[in-house]
Design a protein around this motif. Sequence first.
Motif, PDB file in Angstrom:
ATOM      1  N   SER A  64       4.688  29.082  26.517  1.00  0.00           N
ATOM      2  CA  SER A  64       4.693  29.812  27.687  1.00  0.00           C
ATOM      3  C   SER A  64       3.890  30.979  27.597  1.00  0.00           C
ATOM      4  O   SER A  64       3.200  31.123  26.401  1.00  0.00           O
ATOM      5  CB  SER A  64       6.120  30.294  27.946  1.00  0.00           C
ATOM      6  N   ILE A  65       3.366  31.659  28.477  1.00  0.00           N
ATOM      7  CA  ILE A  65       2.456  32.771  28.484  1.00  0.00           C
ATOM      8  C   ILE A  65       3.066  33.790  27.465  1.00  0.00           C
ATOM      9  O   ILE A  65       2.478  34.517  26.701  1.00  0.00           O
ATOM     10  CB  ILE A  65       2.132  33.420  29.920  1.00  0.00           C
ATOM     11  N   SER A  66       4.244  34.039  27.509  1.00  0.00           N
ATOM     12  CA  SER A  66       4.968  35.186  26.632  1.00  0.00           C
ATOM     13  C   SER A  66       4.992  34.612  25.476  1.00  0.00           C
ATOM     14  O   SER A  66       4.859  35.639  24.586  1.00  0.00           O
ATOM     15  CB  SER A  66       6.401  35.218  27.292  1.00  0.00           C
ATOM     16  N   GLU A  67       5.412  33.455  25.088  1.00  0.00           N
ATOM     17  CA  GLU A  67       5.189  33.104  23.801  1.00  0.00           C
ATOM     18  C   GLU A  67       3.921  32.946  23.358  1.00  0.00           C
ATOM     19  O   GLU A  67       3.513  33.401  21.895  1.00  0.00           O
ATOM     20  CB  GLU A  67       5.649  31.646  23.474  1.00  0.00           C
ATOM     21  N   ASP A  99      13.645  24.212  32.434  1.00  0.00           N
ATOM     22  CA  ASP A  99      14.729  25.002  31.974  1.00  0.00           C
ATOM     23  C   ASP A  99      14.576  26.491  32.811  1.00  0.00           C
ATOM     24  O   ASP A  99      15.749  27.110  33.013  1.00  0.00           O
ATOM     25  CB  ASP A  99      14.965  25.252  30.506  1.00  0.00           C
ATOM     26  N   ASN A 100      13.461  26.953  33.236  1.00  0.00           N
ATOM     27  CA  ASN A 100      13.301  28.220  33.760  1.00  0.00           C
ATOM     28  C   ASN A 100      12.089  28.150  34.825  1.00  0.00           C
ATOM     29  O   ASN A 100      10.794  28.098  34.455  1.00  0.00           O
ATOM     30  CB  ASN A 100      13.047  29.221  32.627  1.00  0.00           C
ATOM     31  N   ARG A 101      12.573  28.207  36.061  1.00  0.00           N
ATOM     32  CA  ARG A 101      11.446  27.943  36.957  1.00  0.00           C
ATOM     33  C   ARG A 101      10.377  28.936  36.998  1.00  0.00           C
ATOM     34  O   ARG A 101       9.116  28.670  37.859  1.00  0.00           O
ATOM     35  CB  ARG A 101      12.099  27.818  38.371  1.00  0.00           C
ATOM     36  N   ARG A 102      10.791  30.119  36.944  1.00  0.00           N
ATOM     37  CA  ARG A 102       9.767  31.159  36.845  1.00  0.00           C
ATOM     38  C   ARG A 102       8.730  31.226  35.481  1.00  0.00           C
ATOM     39  O   ARG A 102       7.627  31.876  35.778  1.00  0.00           O
ATOM     40  CB  ARG A 102      10.513  32.679  36.853  1.00  0.00           C
ATOM     41  N   LYS A 103       9.277  30.592  34.806  1.00  0.00           N
ATOM     42  CA  LYS A 103       8.381  30.460  33.550  1.00  0.00           C
ATOM     43  C   LYS A 103       7.287  29.285  33.728  1.00  0.00           C
ATOM     44  O   LYS A 103       7.452  28.131  34.073  1.00  0.00           O
ATOM     45  CB  LYS A 103       9.119  30.073  32.157  1.00  0.00           C
TER      46      LYS A 103
END
Length: 155
Positions: A64-67, A99-103
């Motif tokens: 992910s971008i956050s990771e 697991d997370n549509r926003r991610k």
Amino acid sequence: MRLTSADLEDQLRKVRDLEGRLTFQLAVLSRALDHQGADLLRDQPINLTAYRILNIVDTWGTISISELSRTCGIDRGQISRTADALAGQGLVRFQDDSDNRRKKLVALTDAGLAKLDEVRPRFLSRNRHLEEALGPEALDGLRLGLKRLSEVLED
């Protein structure tokens, strides 16, 4: 205003003090490595942040971008903009996270892997050169010291 020898001596002492600080030395070294890394990519359509993203995505497969931001230690906004640019060049693609549509997850494309395979040898060569310049003992000591500093900064 004319400087006296005492003024010059004081200035020299301050310069030595500044240059002797570990944090100052690390910052200067980090900038030098970044400048050299950018030079290694001068003939490429990617910058150093993009190269780092390609490497990390290659390591994790999808991330992910956050990771990516946490792993690189770079602002999430800059990571997102760079990932968007890489997607525009066809070097990465975005996938939905089940697991997370926003991610949104970032994955390498075949073109991204080819670009990484093209430029990574330059960085591996630089890494070997730096390791050889230090030698095994100093390299082990440096790695131990960096690990300890990371632990201290995490506290």
